[in-house]
Design an enzyme around this catalytic site. Structure first.
Site, PDB file in Angstrom:
ATOM      1  N   GLU A   1       0.860  -1.181   0.000  1.00  0.00           N
ATOM      2  CA  GLU A   1       0.000   0.000   0.000  1.00  0.00           C
ATOM      3  C   GLU A   1       0.899   1.234   0.000  1.00  0.00           C
ATOM      4  O   GLU A   1       1.767   1.374   0.860  1.00  0.00           O
ATOM      5  CB  GLU A   1      -0.867   0.053   1.253  1.00  0.00           C
ATOM      6  CG  GLU A   1      -1.780  -1.126   1.467  1.00  0.00           C
ATOM      7  CD  GLU A   1      -2.462  -1.050   2.844  1.00  0.00           C
ATOM      8  OE1 GLU A   1      -2.327  -0.014   3.529  1.00  0.00           O
ATOM      9  OE2 GLU A   1      -3.108  -2.033   3.209  1.00  0.00           O
TER      10      GLU A   1
ATOM     11  N   ASP B   1      -4.344   7.873  11.256  1.00  0.00           N
ATOM     12  CA  ASP B   1      -2.955   7.442  11.407  1.00  0.00           C
ATOM     13  C   ASP B   1      -2.331   7.934  12.697  1.00  0.00           C
ATOM     14  O   ASP B   1      -2.562   9.063  13.128  1.00  0.00           O
ATOM     15  CB  ASP B   1      -2.133   7.919  10.212  1.00  0.00           C
ATOM     16  CG  ASP B   1      -2.596   7.290   8.914  1.00  0.00           C
ATOM     17  OD1 ASP B   1      -2.726   6.054   8.895  1.00  0.00           O
ATOM     18  OD2 ASP B   1      -2.839   8.016   7.936  1.00  0.00           O
TER      19      ASP B   1
END
Length: 271
Positions: A53, A64
């Site tokens: 990814e 994140d």
């Protein structure tokens, strides 16, 4: 060059046939630089990642953790653009032959142009997109463009998703389902909980798609643990950390390659 969703499906099916989970590695594009990022992604595959990814750095990456946010900041300060993300996908795929997805928040795709983004990603050999903040109800325009260009649309499910919601999300997705094993932001953690196993079980009840688990895996022991119940193990922060902590790029690349090897050995251990 469209149609790499088939490559993604084939790689995941091969791992299953070999009696192991697939190893999926994540790194943001443009980190430490665009060129070095391509080398780092390539090193992940050389070390043992089956799927990669490539993250599209975002100024407010709500899902994140601090490690990936730090890498995103470095990439953004370096001036990374969507064309650089596409280039990273293209060069990493060309160098390795592995399926490469783009993981991105929705706003940059919308701003770039949905059809244009899908076309450019497919032309670069991309296998699809992971869109963590795109609600299924608002995804039709993207899904049509993705399908037209042979791209997977990977949605994220969480432990908070009710069974009815899981069915709706997975019915709209393709490629695989990204199961976020812990609530909240990503990052390495000491243990990967029962929550993840339960989420995979509930997701499998409503879809035939492979279920890959991310958020929290950082070492071979954890990878082995998750591989017992998931079709794929997704690792991001631990790879980023190897590059951030290294005294120089070559050491960092060697660290990324070594970590991929350790994790690959972990996902291959199935009871």
């Amino acid at each position: 060059m469209a149609g790499n969703i088939e490559l993604l499906s084939s790689v995941l099916a091969t791992a299953k046939a070999e009696g192991r989970a697939a190893l999926v590695g994540y790194l943001p594009a443009g980190f430490p630089t665009v060129d070095d990022g391509v080398r780092a992604v390539t090193a992940m595959v050389e070390g043992g990642c089956d799927v990669v990814e490539v993250g599209l750095p975002h100024s407010d990456p709500v899902l994140d953790g601090p490690v990936i946010q730090t890498a995103d900041d470095i990439a953004l300060r370096g001036g990374v653009k969507i064309v650089d993300v596409i280039r990273t996908v293209r060069e990493a795929h060309a160098a390795t032959g592995a399926p490469v997805l783009c993981m991105t928040y929705w706003n940059p795709v919308d701003a770039y142009g949905v059809e244009r983004f899908a076309a450019d990603l497919a032309e670069a050999g991309g296998a699809g997109c992971i869109l963590p903040d795109l609600p299924v109800e608002e995804s039709e325009v993207w899904r049509k463009a993705a399908e037209q260009h042979g791209l997977a649309t990977v949605f994220v499910v969480a432990p908070s998703s009710r069974d009815e919601r899981l069915a709706k999300i997975t019915a709209a997705g393709s490629g695989f389902v990204y199961a976020a094993s812990l609530m909240g932001v990503t990052g390495t953690r000491e243990s990967v909980g029962q929550e993840a196993q339960d989420l995979v079980r509930r997701t499998r009840a409503v879809t035939e798609l492979p279920v890959c688990v991310g958020l929290g895996v950082s070492n071979a022991r954890q990878a082995e643990q998750v591989a017992q119940f998931a079709d794929g193990v997704i690792v991001g922060s631990a790879f980023v950390k190897r590059l951030l902590d290294a005294p120089d790029l070559e050491t960092g690349l060697a660290g990324v390659r070594a970590l991929a090897g350790e994790l690959a050995a972990g996902v291959a251990k199935r009871a």
